[in-house]
Scaffold this active site. Structure first.
Site, short mmCIF file in Angstrom:
data_model
loop_
_atom_site.label_atom_id
_atom_site.label_comp_id
_atom_site.label_asym_id
_atom_site.label_seq_id
_atom_site.Cartn_x
_atom_site.Cartn_y
_atom_site.Cartn_z
N ASP A 31 0.85 -1.19 0.00
CA ASP A 31 0.00 0.00 0.00
C ASP A 31 0.88 1.24 0.00
OD1 ASP A 31 -2.55 1.08 -0.13
OD2 ASP A 31 -2.64 1.43 2.01
N TYR B 71 1.21 5.71 -0.42
CA TYR B 71 0.82 6.92 0.31
C TYR B 71 0.94 8.06 -0.70
CZ TYR B 71 0.99 9.73 4.74
OH TYR B 71 0.74 10.56 5.82
N HIS C 256 -3.59 14.07 1.15
CA HIS C 256 -3.76 13.20 2.31
C HIS C 256 -2.54 13.25 3.22
CE1 HIS C 256 -4.74 9.74 4.78
NE2 HIS C 256 -3.64 9.13 4.39
N ARG D 96 1.50 16.53 13.34
CA ARG D 96 2.70 17.33 13.58
C ARG D 96 2.37 18.82 13.36
NH1 ARG D 96 4.35 13.14 10.38
NH2 ARG D 96 4.38 14.47 8.51
N GLU E 4 -10.06 3.92 4.36
CA GLU E 4 -9.17 4.60 3.42
C GLU E 4 -9.68 4.27 2.02
OE1 GLU E 4 -5.01 3.91 4.07
OE2 GLU E 4 -4.98 5.29 5.78
N GLU F 96 -9.34 4.00 -1.63
CA GLU F 96 -8.17 3.86 -2.47
C GLU F 96 -8.52 3.21 -3.81
OE1 GLU F 96 -4.75 2.12 -0.68
OE2 GLU F 96 -5.31 2.70 1.37
N ASP G 218 -8.82 0.23 2.54
CA ASP G 218 -7.82 -0.27 3.50
C ASP G 218 -8.26 0.15 4.90
OD1 ASP G 218 -5.43 -1.64 4.04
OD2 ASP G 218 -4.33 0.24 4.25
N ARG H 163 -6.91 3.46 13.76
CA ARG H 163 -5.97 4.56 13.92
C ARG H 163 -5.32 4.60 15.30
NH1 ARG H 163 -4.93 5.88 8.71
NH2 ARG H 163 -6.81 6.62 7.63
N GLN I 77 -2.72 1.91 15.25
CA GLN I 77 -1.67 2.35 14.34
C GLN I 77 -0.78 3.43 14.98
OE1 GLN I 77 -3.26 3.98 10.71
NE2 GLN I 77 -1.27 4.61 9.92
N TYR J 149 3.28 2.40 15.14
CA TYR J 149 3.93 2.61 13.85
C TYR J 149 5.34 3.19 13.94
CZ TYR J 149 3.44 7.72 13.35
OH TYR J 149 3.54 9.07 13.47
N LYS K 21 -3.43 -2.07 10.43
CA LYS K 21 -3.83 -2.15 9.03
C LYS K 21 -4.12 -3.58 8.57
CE LYS K 21 -2.95 2.12 7.41
NZ LYS K 21 -3.85 2.92 6.59
N THR L 219 -8.61 -5.72 4.39
CA THR L 219 -8.61 -4.80 3.25
C THR L 219 -9.65 -5.32 2.27
OG1 THR L 219 -6.24 -4.30 3.49
CG2 THR L 219 -7.25 -3.83 1.36
N THR M 66 -4.70 6.48 0.53
CA THR M 66 -5.93 7.25 0.60
C THR M 66 -5.98 8.32 -0.48
OG1 THR M 66 -5.96 6.92 2.99
CG2 THR M 66 -7.38 8.65 2.11
N GLU N 193 -9.27 12.56 8.32
CA GLU N 193 -9.19 13.89 7.71
C GLU N 193 -10.52 14.62 7.75
OE1 GLU N 193 -6.71 13.70 3.83
OE2 GLU N 193 -7.41 11.66 4.23
#
Length: 396
Positions: free
Chosen positions: A116, A118, A123, A132, A187, A189, A221, A225, A228, A232, A241, A245, A332, A346
């Site tokens: 998968d 990104y 996104h 962040r 997600e 996709e 997917d 969260r 994750q 991660y 994850k 899927t 995503t 989001e």
């Protein structure tokens, strides 16, 4: 014009013709093509016409068909269009049309490896700003290579399969907690399915994308969260994850997307030569996200930063091989405008802004999510890439 009732001008006209695997009571699974609201039972029709490829259509998955060469696949598509648009074809094919409502659709191919990516700048930027807020939204490598992770092929399931809420560790106030995920997400996709394999040690050039990718599927997917977020760092997604899927039961061949190719939004700085930045193209595919019967987002695939060919080129640049049935996802799909984000993370801006008529933040038990995809067809209208649905079940 096709003679199939109701198919002309529909999302499943003869400029589409996706492949899937279906069953009927007391019959073995085999390959079919969708036209309008019917499935064309390909194996007996192809055998009656003495097609060499008929043996690949008798299989319980698309893998043998997907591994056929480009010439054979083009011949099969041409034959299909002929039988569905001529009087002679009608005489031979009409007995093998089955209403979609009378069949059970299966996972269309045996999934090998699952990777998968990104690939959406919007996104990745949104996620960076959420997690962040005082730092750079995009990390330094993001615009130089398609970032991705290896998923779990064994938990790829067909659309309509219920999804069990996963259990796992989550960050606690003083120590980690264990329990059902409380931040279950989607997600939206697009998935790409490998047909022709490559050898270990070889790499696939970006311009050879069409020689190796058989077609596309819709893909969700599912993501836990909270699990994750705790796991991660430093190696990336894992249990948050890998629990499920979902993909569409119809695989749209690349030939059906000839009219959907479009220019990328722009790549700056210019990627390295092996990513073929001067010839990279995206796909103009519209996505619709429905939660419990309400459309909550419309992500545009045309907004993706990295192209499908660039993802495959990067996936294999180190000599990693691909096999028939390997699957890679786009990551995503999100656009720049409000309501075009392909994840609840989001849409709710980090679980702070409820959405929809039910005021959802994350998915709750009993929720049903449906993803729908359409693209420009070569006939001037639009074609459907199938749909991906799943209902959330309580954790064990």
């Amino acid at each position: 014009m096709t003679w199939v009732p109701g198919a002309a001008g529909s999302l499943y006209d003869v400029d589409n013709l996706p492949y899937g695997v279906f069953t009927r009571p007391s019959e073995e699974p085999r390959v079919g093509a969708r036209v309008g609201e019917f499935v064309l039972d390909l194996a007996p029709l192809a055998a009656a016409d003495l097609l060499e490829i008929a043996h690949a259509l008798e299989q319980p998955s698309l893998n043998r068909l997907m591994a056929c060469g480009l010439e054979q696949l083009a011949d099969l598509r041409g034959w299909l269009i002929d039988v569905l648009t001529t009087d002679a074809g009608r005489d031979s094919a009409e007995p093998f049309l089955v209403p979609v409502g009378e069949v059970a659709l299966q996972l269309p191919f045996e999934v090998g490896d699952y990777v998968d990516f990104y690939a959406s700048e919007h996104h990745a930027t949104n996620v960076g700003r959420i997690f962040r807020p005082d730092g750079d939204a995009l990390l330094p490598n993001w615009k130089h290579l398609p970032v991705g992770y290896h998923g779990r092929g064994g938990t790829v399931v067909a659309s309509g399969t219920a999804i069990r809420r996963p259990l796992g560790q989550r960050r606690g106030a003083d120590a980690p907690e264990f329990g059902p995920s409380t931040r279950l997400d989607i997600e939206a996709e697009l998935g790409f399915v490998v047909g022709h394999p490559s050898a270990l040690g070889d790499r696939i050039a970006a311009e050879d994308f069409g020689a190796h990718v058989f077609g596309v599927v819709g893909l969700n997917d599912w993501s836990a969260r909270d699990i994750q977020a705790w796991e991660y760092v430093p190696l990336g997604p894992f249990l948050g994850k890998s629990f499920a899927t979902s993909i569409s039961t119809w695989v749209t061949p690349l030939a059906a997307l000839d009219a959907a190719w479009t220019a990328l939004p722009g790549q700056d700085p210019k990627p390295l030569p092996y990513l073929a930045p001067d010839s990279a193209r995206g796909l103009d595919i519209a996505v619709e996200v429905e939660l419990n019967g309400e459309v909550i987002a419309r992500p545009p695939y045309a907004a993706m930063y990295w192209s499908p060919a660039q993802m495959l080129a990067h996936l294999t640049v180190n000599g990693a091989s691909v096999r028939t049935g390997d699957l890679f996802g786009s990551g995503t799909i999100s656009g720049a405008e409000p309501g075009t984000q392909g994840s609840l993370l989001e849409l709710t801006w980090g679980w702070h802004e409820p959405i929809g008529r039910d005021g959802r933040l994350a998915l709750e038990d009993g929720d049903t999510v449906i993803l729908r995809y359409t693209a420009p067809g070569t006939g001037g209208g639009r074609i459907a890439l199938g749909e991906v649905s799943g209902r959330i079940l309580p954790a064990h």
